[in-house]
Motif scaffolding. Structure first.
Motif, PDB file in Angstrom:
ATOM      1  N   PHE A  29      15.351   6.564  -8.151  1.00 15.82           N
ATOM      2  CA  PHE A  29      14.137   5.926  -8.660  1.00 15.82           C
ATOM      3  C   PHE A  29      13.317   5.435  -7.463  1.00 15.82           C
ATOM      4  N   CYS A  30      12.062   5.834  -7.402  1.00 19.91           N
ATOM      5  CA  CYS A  30      11.197   5.473  -6.284  1.00 19.91           C
ATOM      6  C   CYS A  30      10.093   4.532  -6.752  1.00 19.91           C
ATOM      7  N   VAL A  31       9.748   3.588  -5.885  1.00 20.84           N
ATOM      8  CA  VAL A  31       8.716   2.602  -6.187  1.00 20.84           C
ATOM      9  C   VAL A  31       7.451   2.948  -5.409  1.00 20.84           C
ATOM     10  N   GLY A  32       6.326   2.927  -6.085  1.00 29.02           N
ATOM     11  CA  GLY A  32       5.060   3.168  -5.412  1.00 29.02           C
ATOM     12  C   GLY A  32       4.302   1.879  -5.138  1.00 29.02           C
ATOM     13  N   PHE A  33       3.495   1.869  -4.071  1.00 25.48           N
ATOM     14  CA  PHE A  33       2.592   0.751  -3.754  1.00 25.48           C
ATOM     15  C   PHE A  33       3.321  -0.596  -3.738  1.00 25.48           C
ATOM     16  N   ASN A  34       4.259  -0.740  -2.806  1.00 24.98           N
ATOM     17  CA  ASN A  34       5.033  -1.977  -2.777  1.00 24.98           C
ATOM     18  C   ASN A  34       4.893  -2.739  -1.463  1.00 24.98           C
ATOM     19  N   TYR A  35       3.982  -2.301  -0.580  1.00 24.54           N
ATOM     20  CA  TYR A  35       3.584  -3.072   0.600  1.00 24.54           C
ATOM     21  C   TYR A  35       2.074  -3.258   0.518  1.00 24.54           C
ATOM     22  N   LYS A  36       1.601  -4.480   0.655  1.00 27.28           N
ATOM     23  CA  LYS A  36       0.175  -4.738   0.472  1.00 27.28           C
ATOM     24  C   LYS A  36      -0.684  -3.940   1.447  1.00 27.28           C
ATOM     25  N   ALA A  37      -0.242  -3.841   2.704  1.00 32.31           N
ATOM     26  CA  ALA A  37      -1.047  -3.109   3.680  1.00 32.31           C
ATOM     27  C   ALA A  37      -1.179  -1.643   3.295  1.00 32.31           C
ATOM     28  N   GLY A  76      -6.867   2.101  -0.769  1.00 34.70           N
ATOM     29  CA  GLY A  76      -8.008   1.699  -1.576  1.00 34.70           C
ATOM     30  C   GLY A  76      -7.651   1.347  -3.002  1.00 34.70           C
ATOM     31  N   ASN A  77      -6.363   1.127  -3.262  1.00 30.16           N
ATOM     32  CA  ASN A  77      -5.923   0.768  -4.601  1.00 30.16           C
ATOM     33  C   ASN A  77      -5.740  -0.742  -4.727  1.00 30.16           C
ATOM     34  N   GLU A  78      -5.405  -1.180  -5.921  1.00 26.43           N
ATOM     35  CA  GLU A  78      -5.055  -2.574  -6.155  1.00 26.43           C
ATOM     36  C   GLU A  78      -3.543  -2.678  -6.352  1.00 26.43           C
ATOM     37  N   ALA A  79      -2.994  -3.812  -5.980  1.00 29.72           N
ATOM     38  CA  ALA A  79      -1.557  -4.003  -6.167  1.00 29.72           C
ATOM     39  C   ALA A  79      -1.211  -3.912  -7.647  1.00 29.72           C
ATOM     40  N   PRO A  80      -0.144  -3.198  -8.002  1.00 28.86           N
ATOM     41  CA  PRO A  80       0.211  -3.044  -9.420  1.00 28.86           C
ATOM     42  C   PRO A  80       0.690  -4.348 -10.027  1.00 28.86           C
ATOM     43  N   ALA A  81       0.387  -4.521 -11.308  1.00 28.04           N
ATOM     44  CA  ALA A  81       0.814  -5.727 -12.016  1.00 28.04           C
ATOM     45  C   ALA A  81       2.317  -5.756 -12.226  1.00 28.04           C
ATOM     46  N   TYR A  82       2.937  -4.588 -12.228  1.00 24.94           N
ATOM     47  CA  TYR A  82       4.384  -4.458 -12.380  1.00 24.94           C
ATOM     48  C   TYR A  82       4.868  -3.402 -11.384  1.00 24.94           C
ATOM     49  N   PRO A  83       6.147  -3.414 -11.042  1.00 29.51           N
ATOM     50  CA  PRO A  83       6.660  -2.328 -10.199  1.00 29.51           C
ATOM     51  C   PRO A  83       6.421  -0.978 -10.866  1.00 29.51           C
ATOM     52  N   THR A  84       5.968  -0.002 -10.082  1.00 33.81           N
ATOM     53  CA  THR A  84       5.708   1.329 -10.628  1.00 33.81           C
ATOM     54  C   THR A  84       6.780   2.296 -10.138  1.00 33.81           C
ATOM     55  N   PHE A  85       7.482   2.933 -11.067  1.00 31.63           N
ATOM     56  CA  PHE A  85       8.605   3.804 -10.739  1.00 31.63           C
ATOM     57  C   PHE A  85       8.317   5.252 -11.112  1.00 31.63           C
ATOM     58  N   PHE A  86       8.898   6.150 -10.352  1.00 29.64           N
ATOM     59  CA  PHE A  86       8.978   7.567 -10.712  1.00 29.64           C
ATOM     60  C   PHE A  86      10.304   8.085 -10.162  1.00 29.64           C
ATOM     61  N   GLN A  87      10.726   9.262 -10.590  1.00 28.32           N
ATOM     62  CA  GLN A  87      12.010   9.798 -10.166  1.00 28.32           C
ATOM     63  C   GLN A  87      11.853  11.011  -9.263  1.00 28.32           C
ATOM     64  N   ARG A  88      12.853  11.194  -8.403  1.00 27.71           N
ATOM     65  CA  ARG A  88      12.949  12.390  -7.573  1.00 27.71           C
ATOM     66  C   ARG A  88      14.254  13.107  -7.887  1.00 27.71           C
ATOM     67  N   THR A  89      14.236  14.429  -7.707  1.00 22.50           N
ATOM     68  CA  THR A  89      15.433  15.227  -7.935  1.00 22.50           C
ATOM     69  C   THR A  89      16.317  15.250  -6.695  1.00 22.50           C
ATOM     70  N   THR A 145      10.926  -5.719   5.600  1.00 14.23           N
ATOM     71  CA  THR A 145      11.126  -5.746   4.148  1.00 14.23           C
ATOM     72  C   THR A 145      10.737  -7.088   3.545  1.00 14.23           C
ATOM     73  N   SER A 146      10.494  -8.083   4.384  1.00 12.21           N
ATOM     74  CA  SER A 146       9.984  -9.366   3.882  1.00 12.21           C
ATOM     75  C   SER A 146       8.568  -9.204   3.331  1.00 12.21           C
ATOM     76  N   GLN A 147       7.901  -8.093   3.666  1.00 17.69           N
ATOM     77  CA  GLN A 147       6.525  -7.863   3.245  1.00 17.69           C
ATOM     78  C   GLN A 147       6.428  -7.109   1.923  1.00 17.69           C
ATOM     79  N   LEU A 148       7.548  -6.794   1.315  1.00 13.60           N
ATOM     80  CA  LEU A 148       7.511  -6.113   0.026  1.00 13.60           C
ATOM     81  C   LEU A 148       6.784  -6.971  -1.014  1.00 13.60           C
ATOM     82  N   ILE A 149       5.923  -6.348  -1.809  1.00 12.66           N
ATOM     83  CA  ILE A 149       5.263  -7.071  -2.894  1.00 12.66           C
ATOM     84  C   ILE A 149       6.298  -7.488  -3.931  1.00 12.66           C
ATOM     85  N   TYR A 150       7.103  -6.545  -4.340  1.00 13.15           N
ATOM     86  CA  TYR A 150       8.211  -6.826  -5.262  1.00 13.15           C
ATOM     87  C   TYR A 150       9.517  -6.650  -4.497  1.00 13.15           C
ATOM     88  N   GLY A 151      10.212  -7.767  -4.276  1.00 14.26           N
ATOM     89  CA  GLY A 151      11.457  -7.730  -3.527  1.00 14.26           C
ATOM     90  C   GLY A 151      12.573  -7.028  -4.275  1.00 14.26           C
TER      91      GLY A 151
END
Length: 282
Positions: A75-83, A89-102, A213-219
């Motif tokens: 399971f991979c998380v997208g957009f989890n560092y503010k920088a 050019g996106n906005e920080a997600p309101a919730y963690p956003t997940f997708f899967q890899r094979t 990793t202290s900079q993660l939006i969602y720890g």
């Protein structure tokens, strides 16, 4: 402790990394025949008893494979560092956003990353990945790290034009052999502060990503708690925690991976994941 999955003489095995050698596990403990059995609740304790043995193999004599069991989900998380959010050019997600890899989208340490024939826009993404060690479902954040079995490095290679073909980005994230993971899994007990790890990605020796990793939006506790509220996480499952700023697609001009490039992802206390890039064979 570090556990690795490797190939030698056409056979796939599991072993503990000790110095510049490897202690094969299956001859001494048949119950530790797959990597998810080592990272499970009792596995590390059983494996530790074998650390007194001398290595029976040299690291240089084996081929590292992705530290994934056949049952593991990634399971991979997208957009989890503010920088990184800002540079896209996106906005920080309101919730963690997940997708899967094979499984097929990953290679192991020092195996070759493939730039697909259909695209010239293969990008790098250095990340910390955690491996679940205990079955967990709807776990509170305060207890979430108790369910981590270990940590590893991950390069979530992304084919950027194909990533835009779907809302989830799934098509650009699952090309065969486009990403890497490894070289091993480090026991969670050896990484007491996963929220303070230094991460850097190097391209041909040049640092292109650098963060903590202290900079993660969602720890990590939030990611585990949130995902386990949706589904039951099992030993061996992997959560890739997101990439920091500095990806090639946001540089001017863009810096796409080419044949002959070498990518390294280094995470303090975990290791260095190194891969060369080649063009997909015709």
């Amino acid at each position: 402790m570090k556990v690795a999955r490797f190939a030698r003489n056409g056979s796939v095995s599991i072993g503990l990394v000790k110095g510049d050698g490897i202690i094969s596990l299956s001859p001494f403990d048949k119950g530790l025949s797959d990597i998810d059995e080592v990272v499970a609740a009792e596995g590390w304790a059983r494996a530790e008893k074998l650390m007194t043995r001398e290595p029976d193999l040299k690291i240089g004599d084996v081929e590292f494979l992705p530290p994934l069991s056949a049952r593991a989900r990634v399971f991979c998380v997208g957009f989890n560092y503010k920088a990184h959010v800002d540079e896209t050019g996106n906005e920080a997600p309101a919730y963690p956003t997940f997708f899967q890899r094979t499984h097929e989208s990953f290679v192991g340490n020092r195996q070759l990353l493939l730039r697909p024939k259909v695209s010239e826009r293969l990008d790098y993404e250095g990340e910390l990945a955690l491996i679940i060690g205990r079955t967990c479902h709807r776990v509170e954040e305060g207890r979430a790290l108790d369910y981590v079995g270990g940590y590893t490095c991950l390069n979530e290679g992304s084919v950027r034009d194909y990533q835009k073909h779907s809302a989830t980005g799934m098509t650009g994230k699952n090309f065969d052999s486009s990403g890497s993971i490894g070289p091993w899994i480090v026991a969670a007990t050896d990484v007491p502060h996963p929220d303070r790890l230094a991460l850097s990605t190097r391209l041909n020796g040049e640092v292109v990503q650098q963060a903590s990793t202290s900079q993660l939006i969602y720890g990590l506790p939030r990611l585990i708690s949130y995902l386990s509220s949706v589904l039951r996480l099992l030993p061996g499952d992997i959560i890739a925690t997101g990439t920091p700023a500095g990806v090639g697609s946001r540089r001017v001009p863009p810096r796409w991976l080419r044949a002959g490039d070498r990518v390294e992802v280094e995470i303090s206390g975990v290791g260095i994941l190194e891969n060369a890039v080649i063009d997909e064979p015709t």
